[in-house]
Design a protein around this motif. Sequence first.
Motif, PDB file in Angstrom:
ATOM      1  N   ASN A  55       0.872  -1.457   0.414  1.00 34.86           N
ATOM      2  CA  ASN A  55      -0.327   0.237   0.399  1.00 34.86           C
ATOM      3  C   ASN A  55       0.613   1.478  -0.268  1.00 34.86           C
ATOM      4  OD1 ASN A  55      -2.272  -1.374  -0.115  1.00 34.86           O
ATOM      5  ND2 ASN A  55      -2.752  -0.964   2.379  1.00 34.86           N
ATOM      6  N   TYR A  56       2.369   1.397   0.391  1.00 29.65           N
ATOM      7  CA  TYR A  56       2.665   2.460   0.620  1.00 29.65           C
ATOM      8  C   TYR A  56       4.341   1.912  -0.953  1.00 29.65           C
ATOM      9  CZ  TYR A  56       0.938   2.424   5.512  1.00 29.65           C
ATOM     10  OH  TYR A  56       0.403   2.089   5.840  1.00 29.65           O
ATOM     11  N   GLY A  57       3.925   1.149  -1.495  1.00 33.76           N
ATOM     12  CA  GLY A  57       4.444   0.972  -2.620  1.00 33.76           C
ATOM     13  C   GLY A  57       6.038   0.661  -2.332  1.00 33.76           C
ATOM     14  N   HIS A  58       6.940   0.042  -3.028  1.00 31.35           N
ATOM     15  CA  HIS A  58       7.775  -0.752  -3.058  1.00 31.35           C
ATOM     16  C   HIS A  58       8.920   0.160  -2.434  1.00 31.35           C
ATOM     17  CE1 HIS A  58       6.519  -3.593  -5.950  1.00 31.35           C
ATOM     18  NE2 HIS A  58       6.018  -2.800  -7.101  1.00 31.35           N
ATOM     19  N   ASN A  59       9.566  -0.605  -1.792  1.00 26.73           N
ATOM     20  CA  ASN A  59      10.897  -0.328  -1.052  1.00 26.73           C
ATOM     21  C   ASN A  59      11.112   1.323  -0.612  1.00 26.73           C
ATOM     22  OD1 ASN A  59      12.980  -2.399  -1.144  1.00 26.73           O
ATOM     23  ND2 ASN A  59      12.783  -1.949  -3.674  1.00 26.73           N
ATOM     24  N   ASN A  60       9.706   2.008  -0.137  1.00 26.84           N
ATOM     25  CA  ASN A  60       9.484   3.044   0.808  1.00 26.84           C
ATOM     26  C   ASN A  60      10.692   2.950   1.628  1.00 26.84           C
ATOM     27  OD1 ASN A  60       8.542   5.020   2.976  1.00 26.84           O
ATOM     28  ND2 ASN A  60       7.192   4.677   1.920  1.00 26.84           N
ATOM     29  N   PRO A  61      11.385   3.717   1.188  1.00 36.20           N
ATOM     30  CA  PRO A  61      12.328   4.552   1.653  1.00 36.20           C
ATOM     31  C   PRO A  61      12.259   5.326   3.243  1.00 36.20           C
ATOM     32  CG  PRO A  61      12.097   6.622   0.839  1.00 36.20           C
ATOM     33  CD  PRO A  61      11.008   5.679   0.041  1.00 36.20           C
ATOM     34  N   ILE A 247      -5.767  -1.155   5.894  1.00 37.72           N
ATOM     35  CA  ILE A 247      -4.520  -0.742   5.904  1.00 37.72           C
ATOM     36  C   ILE A 247      -4.982   0.540   4.767  1.00 37.72           C
ATOM     37  CG2 ILE A 247      -1.717  -0.447   6.554  1.00 37.72           C
ATOM     38  CD1 ILE A 247      -3.622  -2.510   8.045  1.00 37.72           C
ATOM     39  N   GLY A 248      -5.776   1.553   4.822  1.00 38.02           N
ATOM     40  CA  GLY A 248      -5.902   2.413   4.044  1.00 38.02           C
ATOM     41  C   GLY A 248      -6.470   1.619   2.527  1.00 38.02           C
ATOM     42  N   ARG A 249      -6.780   0.736   2.438  1.00 40.98           N
ATOM     43  CA  ARG A 249      -6.923   0.350   1.068  1.00 40.98           C
ATOM     44  C   ARG A 249      -8.441   1.631   1.022  1.00 40.98           C
ATOM     45  NH1 ARG A 249      -4.655   0.109  -3.802  1.00 40.98           N
ATOM     46  NH2 ARG A 249      -3.002  -0.463  -2.882  1.00 40.98           N
ATOM     47  N   THR A 250      -9.520   1.536   1.367  1.00 34.20           N
ATOM     48  CA  THR A 250     -10.309   2.133   0.898  1.00 34.20           C
ATOM     49  C   THR A 250     -10.826   3.218   1.308  1.00 34.20           C
ATOM     50  OG1 THR A 250     -11.771   0.631   2.913  1.00 34.20           O
ATOM     51  CG2 THR A 250     -11.691  -0.633   1.063  1.00 34.20           C
ATOM     52  N   GLY A 251     -10.142   4.136   2.091  1.00 35.37           N
ATOM     53  CA  GLY A 251      -9.762   5.397   2.160  1.00 35.37           C
ATOM     54  C   GLY A 251     -10.124   5.306   4.561  1.00 35.37           C
ATOM     55  N   HIS A 252     -10.406   4.397   4.727  1.00 33.99           N
ATOM     56  CA  HIS A 252     -10.010   3.846   6.131  1.00 33.99           C
ATOM     57  C   HIS A 252      -8.988   3.590   6.688  1.00 33.99           C
ATOM     58  CE1 HIS A 252     -13.968   6.598   6.800  1.00 33.99           C
ATOM     59  NE2 HIS A 252     -14.015   5.550   5.818  1.00 33.99           N
ATOM     60  N   ASP A 320      -1.751  11.525  11.266  1.00 35.20           N
ATOM     61  CA  ASP A 320      -2.817  12.388  10.525  1.00 35.20           C
ATOM     62  C   ASP A 320      -3.985  12.158   9.737  1.00 35.20           C
ATOM     63  OD1 ASP A 320      -1.388  13.080   8.842  1.00 35.20           O
ATOM     64  OD2 ASP A 320      -0.298  14.761   9.540  1.00 35.20           O
ATOM     65  N   SER A 321      -4.585  13.313   8.801  1.00 38.42           N
ATOM     66  CA  SER A 321      -5.091  12.631   7.958  1.00 38.42           C
ATOM     67  C   SER A 321      -4.750  12.768   6.518  1.00 38.42           C
ATOM     68  CB  SER A 321      -6.413  13.007   8.255  1.00 38.42           C
ATOM     69  OG  SER A 321      -6.908  14.669   8.122  1.00 38.42           O
ATOM     70  N   ALA A 322      -3.872  13.309   6.656  1.00 39.86           N
ATOM     71  CA  ALA A 322      -3.156  13.482   4.547  1.00 39.86           C
ATOM     72  C   ALA A 322      -2.940  11.746   4.221  1.00 39.86           C
ATOM     73  CB  ALA A 322      -1.461  13.724   5.506  1.00 39.86           C
ATOM     74  N   LEU A 323      -3.025  11.120   4.642  1.00 37.75           N
ATOM     75  CA  LEU A 323      -3.092  10.272   3.242  1.00 37.75           C
ATOM     76  C   LEU A 323      -4.678   9.201   3.058  1.00 37.75           C
ATOM     77  CD1 LEU A 323      -1.320   7.339   2.215  1.00 37.75           C
ATOM     78  CD2 LEU A 323      -1.641   6.227   3.850  1.00 37.75           C
ATOM     79  N   VAL A 324      -5.285   9.516   4.091  1.00 39.42           N
ATOM     80  CA  VAL A 324      -6.255   9.424   4.264  1.00 39.42           C
ATOM     81  C   VAL A 324      -7.467  10.365   2.767  1.00 39.42           C
ATOM     82  CG1 VAL A 324      -9.113   9.478   4.729  1.00 39.42           C
ATOM     83  CG2 VAL A 324      -6.962   8.239   6.514  1.00 39.42           C
ATOM     84  N   ASP A 325      -6.952  12.117   3.223  1.00 36.87           N
ATOM     85  CA  ASP A 325      -7.580  12.598   1.964  1.00 36.87           C
ATOM     86  C   ASP A 325      -6.691  12.928   1.539  1.00 36.87           C
ATOM     87  OD1 ASP A 325      -8.572  13.708   4.717  1.00 36.87           O
ATOM     88  OD2 ASP A 325      -7.256  15.495   4.793  1.00 36.87           O
ATOM     89  N   ASP A 326      -5.215  12.442   0.884  1.00 36.82           N
ATOM     90  CA  ASP A 326      -5.248  12.117  -0.388  1.00 36.82           C
ATOM     91  C   ASP A 326      -5.334  10.868  -1.016  1.00 36.82           C
ATOM     92  OD1 ASP A 326      -3.515  12.765  -2.279  1.00 36.82           O
ATOM     93  OD2 ASP A 326      -1.754  10.922  -1.899  1.00 36.82           O
ATOM     94  N   VAL A 327      -5.572   9.515  -0.307  1.00 40.73           N
ATOM     95  CA  VAL A 327      -6.837   8.703  -0.824  1.00 40.73           C
ATOM     96  C   VAL A 327      -7.779   8.757  -1.736  1.00 40.73           C
ATOM     97  CG1 VAL A 327      -8.150   6.976  -0.438  1.00 40.73           C
ATOM     98  CG2 VAL A 327      -5.593   6.535   0.270  1.00 40.73           C
ATOM     99  N   ALA A 328      -8.711  10.016  -0.979  1.00 39.52           N
ATOM    100  CA  ALA A 328      -9.749  10.296  -1.522  1.00 39.52           C
ATOM    101  C   ALA A 328     -10.319  11.386  -2.477  1.00 39.52           C
ATOM    102  CB  ALA A 328     -10.093  10.930   0.025  1.00 39.52           C
ATOM    103  N   ARG A 329      -8.950  12.173  -2.451  1.00 36.15           N
ATOM    104  CA  ARG A 329      -8.472  12.509  -3.880  1.00 36.15           C
ATOM    105  C   ARG A 329      -8.089  11.497  -5.378  1.00 36.15           C
ATOM    106  NH1 ARG A 329      -4.465  14.634  -6.359  1.00 36.15           N
ATOM    107  NH2 ARG A 329      -2.893  13.967  -4.938  1.00 36.15           N
ATOM    108  N   LYS A 330      -7.348  11.009  -4.721  1.00 32.22           N
ATOM    109  CA  LYS A 330      -7.018   9.674  -5.845  1.00 32.22           C
ATOM    110  C   LYS A 330      -8.362   8.630  -6.526  1.00 32.22           C
ATOM    111  CE  LYS A 330      -1.940  10.076  -4.612  1.00 32.22           C
ATOM    112  NZ  LYS A 330      -1.113   9.766  -3.718  1.00 32.22           N
ATOM    113  N   SER A 331      -9.526   8.397  -4.832  1.00 27.21           N
ATOM    114  CA  SER A 331     -10.383   7.930  -5.648  1.00 27.21           C
ATOM    115  C   SER A 331     -10.925   8.364  -6.624  1.00 27.21           C
ATOM    116  CB  SER A 331     -10.748   7.428  -4.735  1.00 27.21           C
ATOM    117  OG  SER A 331     -12.364   6.993  -4.349  1.00 27.21           O
TER     118      SER A 331
END
Length: 424
Positions: A55-61, A247-252, A320-331
């Motif tokens: 969910n957070y990409g490959h080899n997240n630094p 783990i955030g996949r559906t927005g929550h 914080d809600s930054a990831l959730v907000d970003d997923v909603a926008r990309k969705s």
Amino acid sequence: MSDATALDVFDRRESEVRGYVRAFPTVFDRATGSTLVDADGREYLDFFAGAGVLNYGHNNPVFTRALVEYLERDGIIHGLDMATSAKRAFIEAFERLVLEPRGLDHKLQFTGPTGANAVEAALKVARQATGRTSVVAFTNAFHGLSLGALSATGNSHYRGAAGVPLGDVARLPYDGYLGEGVDTLDLFEKMLDDSGSGLDLPAAVIVEAVQGEGGINVASVPWLQRLRAITEQRGILLILDEIQSGIGRTGHFFAFEAAGIVPDLVTVSKSISGSGLPMSLVLLRPEVDVWEPGAHTGTFRGNNLAFVSARAALETYWRDSALVDDVARKSALLFGELEQIAAAHPGLGFVVRGRGLMVGLACDADRTLAGRISKAAFERGLVIETSGAFDEVLKFLPALTITDEELTRGLAIVRESLDAVLAG
């Protein structure tokens, strides 16, 4: 080296059970973010995310740095279920960033590292806690392929490989299975209240809030709320399988959060470690935790490297809600583009469904179309899989951290691949 030559050793020595390599026939070598690179240096955009593991990409630094630091200080790698500093730090972070903000008081059981093992544990403890044996699962469910989990899985292809009868699970229709306007829980409630129905009072109901392998089928909020009410009223434990949808996949963080319900047990795996390292756990209400010490063990239930990266994921993305907000926008971007594709081809009867960044483009009119698009997309540098009982759904499962440019570029490849398939 040609693809055929590069894959020769796999054809010669690896079991015929291998699956994904047949759909994506190349030797992958490196990966960062949403980009895979094969041994010949060709790049592929990833809309697969390890079937929901990445969910957070490959080899997240962020995770790489935490893991390297832990390894360099000789941190514990294997610990069974002994206490370690890495495990303690993860539990504290999970309590602070996941449980407490959601008002959950569940305990954590660390199972063997596969999602299927978490399901096995949840089914076992539910039966122990209630003293009953039967379980209710739903059409098109996927809960894993070990025997207990497979009993709750719907797909006949997987069930046929069991080699033994699969019992103690009753199958009922999932939300929407009988078409719009039909509440499938009417049947469940009627059967529970009718002593002649043949349905014994079950120990538990196991359900996915969004079915992944079953075709990106979404349970509505009212349906989930009614299911919770039915189970609570009758003392039936409710197990939410969040292995792919969590783990955030559906927005929550959890897919069930949209319904405002509290399950008795929750199975978690895939992206919980963040890094792709294997890790699984079961959340269970304290009164359901009736295990005797050592009653469900596993040599690799103490993957401390996974604890390290899982903690880093929580503290980075869930403070914080930054990831959730970003997923909603990309969705919204993803749904908008797919609705345009569907509208441009009305004769194909496309249906767009899903939540967050777990989305399907379904085509019941031609059940071979999704597979052909996936193949054409791979030839054009995009890894995207299919799902559903007939592989009739093109399944969009990009990393939650994918950039807008990558998402748009991948959708352009899907359009191009669809046009090529229709022209061919």
